[in-house]
Scaffold this active site. Structure first.
Site, PDB file in Angstrom:
ATOM      1  N   ALA A  64      10.812 -18.860  -3.235  1.00 31.21           N
ATOM      2  CA  ALA A  64      11.930 -18.517  -2.138  1.00 31.21           C
ATOM      3  C   ALA A  64      12.713 -17.330  -3.074  1.00 31.21           C
ATOM      4  CB  ALA A  64      12.643 -19.492  -1.694  1.00 31.21           C
ATOM      5  N   GLY A 109       8.886 -21.762  -4.016  1.00 31.23           N
ATOM      6  CA  GLY A 109       8.260 -21.697  -2.636  1.00 31.23           C
ATOM      7  C   GLY A 109       6.742 -21.150  -2.364  1.00 31.23           C
ATOM      8  N   GLU A 112       4.752 -24.036  -3.131  1.00 30.64           N
ATOM      9  CA  GLU A 112       4.952 -24.998  -2.041  1.00 30.64           C
ATOM     10  C   GLU A 112       3.834 -24.281  -0.940  1.00 30.64           C
ATOM     11  OE1 GLU A 112       9.266 -24.974  -2.173  1.00 30.64           O
ATOM     12  OE2 GLU A 112       9.062 -27.048  -1.767  1.00 30.64           O
ATOM     13  N   GLU A 132      12.996 -25.149  -9.296  1.00 30.95           N
ATOM     14  CA  GLU A 132      14.116 -25.429  -8.572  1.00 30.95           C
ATOM     15  C   GLU A 132      15.346 -25.952  -9.269  1.00 30.95           C
ATOM     16  OE1 GLU A 132      11.344 -25.707  -7.267  1.00 30.95           O
ATOM     17  OE2 GLU A 132      10.972 -24.709  -5.338  1.00 30.95           O
TER      18      GLU A 132
HETATM   19  N1  DAK Z   1      13.233 -14.231  -5.792  1.00 32.80           N
HETATM   20  C1  DAK Z   1      13.772 -12.884  -5.741  1.00 32.80           C
HETATM   21  N2  DAK Z   1      13.179 -11.968  -6.466  1.00 32.80           N
HETATM   22  C2  DAK Z   1      12.372 -12.252  -7.437  1.00 32.80           C
HETATM   23  C3  DAK Z   1      12.030 -13.636  -7.675  1.00 32.80           C
HETATM   24  C4  DAK Z   1      12.260 -14.733  -6.731  1.00 32.80           C
HETATM   25  N3  DAK Z   1      12.144 -15.840  -6.733  1.00 32.80           N
HETATM   26  N4  DAK Z   1      11.113 -13.709  -8.656  1.00 32.80           N
HETATM   27  C5  DAK Z   1      11.239 -12.529  -9.051  1.00 32.80           C
HETATM   28  N5  DAK Z   1      11.760 -11.461  -8.711  1.00 32.80           N
HETATM   29  C6  DAK Z   1      12.201 -10.294  -8.646  1.00 32.80           C
HETATM   30  C7  DAK Z   1      12.769  -9.897 -10.119  1.00 32.80           C
HETATM   31  O1  DAK Z   1      14.238 -10.052  -9.903  1.00 32.80           O
HETATM   32  C8  DAK Z   1      12.582  -8.549 -10.470  1.00 32.80           C
HETATM   33  O2  DAK Z   1      13.454  -7.665  -9.753  1.00 32.80           O
HETATM   34  P1  DAK Z   1      13.955  -6.382 -10.153  1.00 32.80           P
HETATM   35  O3  DAK Z   1      14.660  -6.824 -11.081  1.00 32.80           O
HETATM   36  O4  DAK Z   1      12.896  -5.354 -10.269  1.00 32.80           O
HETATM   37  O5  DAK Z   1      14.588  -5.736  -8.999  1.00 32.80           O
HETATM   38  C9  DAK Z   1      11.127  -8.544  -9.984  1.00 32.80           C
HETATM   39  O6  DAK Z   1      10.758  -9.385  -8.846  1.00 32.80           O
HETATM   40  C10 DAK Z   1      10.227  -8.829 -11.198  1.00 32.80           C
HETATM   41  O7  DAK Z   1      10.452  -9.931 -11.869  1.00 32.80           O
HETATM   42  P2  DAK Z   1      10.763  -9.868 -13.476  1.00 32.80           P
HETATM   43  O8  DAK Z   1      11.318  -8.759 -13.823  1.00 32.80           O
HETATM   44  O9  DAK Z   1      11.530 -11.220 -13.657  1.00 32.80           O
HETATM   45  O10 DAK Z   1       9.481 -10.252 -13.804  1.00 32.80           O
HETATM   46  P3  DAK Z   1       8.875 -10.904 -15.230  1.00 32.80           P
HETATM   47  O11 DAK Z   1       7.264 -10.521 -15.418  1.00 32.80           O
HETATM   48  O12 DAK Z   1       9.842 -10.408 -16.342  1.00 32.80           O
HETATM   49  O13 DAK Z   1       8.837 -12.428 -14.982  1.00 32.80           O
HETATM   50  C11 DAK Z   1       8.637 -14.437 -13.350  1.00 32.80           C
HETATM   51  C12 DAK Z   1       8.242 -12.965 -13.919  1.00 32.80           C
HETATM   52  C13 DAK Z   1       8.020 -14.893 -12.387  1.00 32.80           C
HETATM   53  C14 DAK Z   1       8.705 -15.257 -14.641  1.00 32.80           C
HETATM   54  C15 DAK Z   1      10.208 -14.394 -13.165  1.00 32.80           C
HETATM   55  O14 DAK Z   1      10.533 -13.343 -12.220  1.00 32.80           O
HETATM   56  C16 DAK Z   1      10.987 -15.509 -12.487  1.00 32.80           C
HETATM   57  O15 DAK Z   1      11.203 -16.383 -13.281  1.00 32.80           O
HETATM   58  N6  DAK Z   1      11.326 -15.290 -11.243  1.00 32.80           N
HETATM   59  C17 DAK Z   1      11.893 -16.273 -10.646  1.00 32.80           C
HETATM   60  C18 DAK Z   1      10.791 -17.895 -10.287  1.00 32.80           C
HETATM   61  C19 DAK Z   1      11.695 -18.894  -9.828  1.00 32.80           C
HETATM   62  O16 DAK Z   1      12.688 -19.490 -10.120  1.00 32.80           O
HETATM   63  N7  DAK Z   1      11.049 -19.350  -8.605  1.00 32.80           N
HETATM   64  C20 DAK Z   1      11.593 -20.342  -7.797  1.00 32.80           C
HETATM   65  C21 DAK Z   1      12.567 -19.590  -6.802  1.00 32.80           C
HETATM   66  S1  DAK Z   1      13.650 -21.009  -6.143  1.00 32.80           S
HETATM   67  C22 DAK Z   1      15.443 -24.575  -0.298  1.00 32.80           C
HETATM   68  C23 DAK Z   1      14.325 -23.601   0.190  1.00 32.80           C
HETATM   69  C24 DAK Z   1      13.608 -23.284  -0.695  1.00 32.80           C
HETATM   70  C25 DAK Z   1      13.572 -23.643  -2.101  1.00 32.80           C
HETATM   71  C26 DAK Z   1      14.624 -24.428  -2.221  1.00 32.80           C
HETATM   72  C27 DAK Z   1      15.501 -25.084  -1.664  1.00 32.80           C
HETATM   73  N8  DAK Z   1      16.521 -25.062   0.611  1.00 32.80           N
HETATM   74  C28 DAK Z   1      16.901 -24.234   1.665  1.00 32.80           C
HETATM   75  C29 DAK Z   1      17.215 -26.367   0.460  1.00 32.80           C
HETATM   76  C30 DAK Z   1      12.732 -22.876  -2.944  1.00 32.80           C
HETATM   77  C31 DAK Z   1      13.222 -22.569  -3.824  1.00 32.80           C
HETATM   78  C32 DAK Z   1      12.576 -21.366  -4.792  1.00 32.80           C
HETATM   79  O17 DAK Z   1      11.421 -21.182  -4.479  1.00 32.80           O
END
Ligand code: DAK
Length: 256
Positions: A64, A109, A112, A132
């Site tokens: 997400a 997400g 998911e 998360e």
């Molecule tokens: N959201 C927004 N931007 C993201 C992103 C994300 N999930 N993942 C990556 N990006 C963006 C980065 O910010 C970066 O943007 P710029 O800096 O270039 O503007 C670009 O994509 C490239 O990412 P990186 O520079 O970080 O690339 P790397 O190769 O260094 O790293 C990575 C890749 C996938 C390991 C890293 O980007 C990363 O850790 N990303 C976050 C992964 C993550 O934590 N995903 C889970 C998100 S939380 C709920 C509803 C939904 C959910 C929960 C609750 N409720 C409403 C209760 C779900 C939650 C989630 O999914």
């Protein structure tokens, strides 16, 4: 659609999340488009299989959209979770068979979304995880429920509470990945599977089988078995059992 690409083929379609600069992260617009795209394909009538994938070589969907969630109020977060759930449910409950072609990171997400698909194919460089808790969240698009149903309670609890990422071979060990392919082969293999699912198979039978498998997982065994009896019988209201069994007895493939 701005962030979802739909490519229709013979009997199946590719649905590509196309926001590569943010690693295809799911914001409100993407989820809204995703819902609309699934409905469009489902109601088109001629699409039996949908392949879901991500644009670019790095990510299926990296989660997400964290930037759009950071300042949400509790009400906004609930509405966002409801939107995500309704997109995932629309895919999971659709009459189409869904194949996730996971071409890189499938996190939060994104994982998911993959869990809401019927079948998951991974490229060798894919990584899956529900990180998360590292963000102060829990999975909000169905992960707590669907992961435990696929890999069991113990493994799901470990993965969700640690937020650990797993690679493709661990995903295959856990039964999360149906198959793992070289990155360059992933989409071809997904399309080959779609064609195999379609060729000489009864669509009503496949729909009934998917429904019974899915619904049965939420029922006691005896109730699931009863559902199977009912669906089995109801197929005989249509032409396909006769078509299929006649073809067998005449030593040819059925043309449904
Ligand atoms: N959201 C927004 N931007 C993201 C992103 C994300 N999930 N993942 C990556 N990006 C963006 C980065 O910010 C970066 O943007 P710029 O800096 O270039 O503007 C670009 O994509 C490239 O990412 P990186 O520079 O970080 O690339 P790397 O190769 O260094 O790293 C990575 C890749 C996938 C390991 C890293 O980007 C990363 O850790 N990303 C976050 C992964 C993550 O934590 N995903 C889970 C998100 S939380 C709920 C509803 C939904 C959910 C929960 C609750 N409720 C409403 C209760 C779900 C939650 C989630 O999914």
């Amino acid at each position: 659609m701005a962030e979802i690409q739909i490519t229709k083929k013979e009997g199946y379609a590719l649905l590509t999340i196309d926001r590569p600069k943010a690693l295809n992260a799911l914001n409100k617009d993407v989820l809204t488009e995703l819902k609309a795209a699934i409905s469009e394909l489902n109601s088109a009538g001629d699409i039996r299989v949908v392949i879901v994938t991500g644009s670019g070589e790095k990510a299926f969907v990296a989660g997400a959209d964290i930037a759009s969630m950071k300042d949400m109020t509790a009400d906004e977060a609930t509405a966002f979770a409801e939107l995500g759930h309704s997109a995932m449910n629309r895919l999971s409950d659709s009459g189409m068979v869904s194949i996730a072609a996971i071409n890189g990171f499938a996190l939060g997400g994104g994982m998911e979304l993959a869990l809401a698909c019927d079948i998951r194919l991974l490229s060798e460089n894919a990584k899956m995880g529900l990180p998360e808790v590292t963000l102060g969240l829990i999975p909000g698009f169905g992960g707590t429920q669907r992961l435990a149903r696929i890999v069991g309670q113990g493994v799901a609890t470990e993965l969700i509470l640690t937020g650990d990422m797993i690679d493709a071979s661990r995903a295959r060990e856990l039964g999360l990945a149906n198959h793992v392919y070289a990155p360059g082969d992933l989409l071809n293999e997904a399309e080959a599977l779609a064609q195999k699912i379609i060729a000489n198979k009864s669509r009503p039978a496949q729909r009934a089988a998917k429904a019974v498998i899915q619904q049965g997982l939420d029922l006691a065994l005896i109730a699931g078995l009863q559902k199977e009896i009912i669906e089995f019988g109801e197929l005989f209201d249509g032409p396909d059992p006769k078509t299929g069994m006649t073809a067998f007895l005449e030593k040819r493939k059925a043309d449904f």
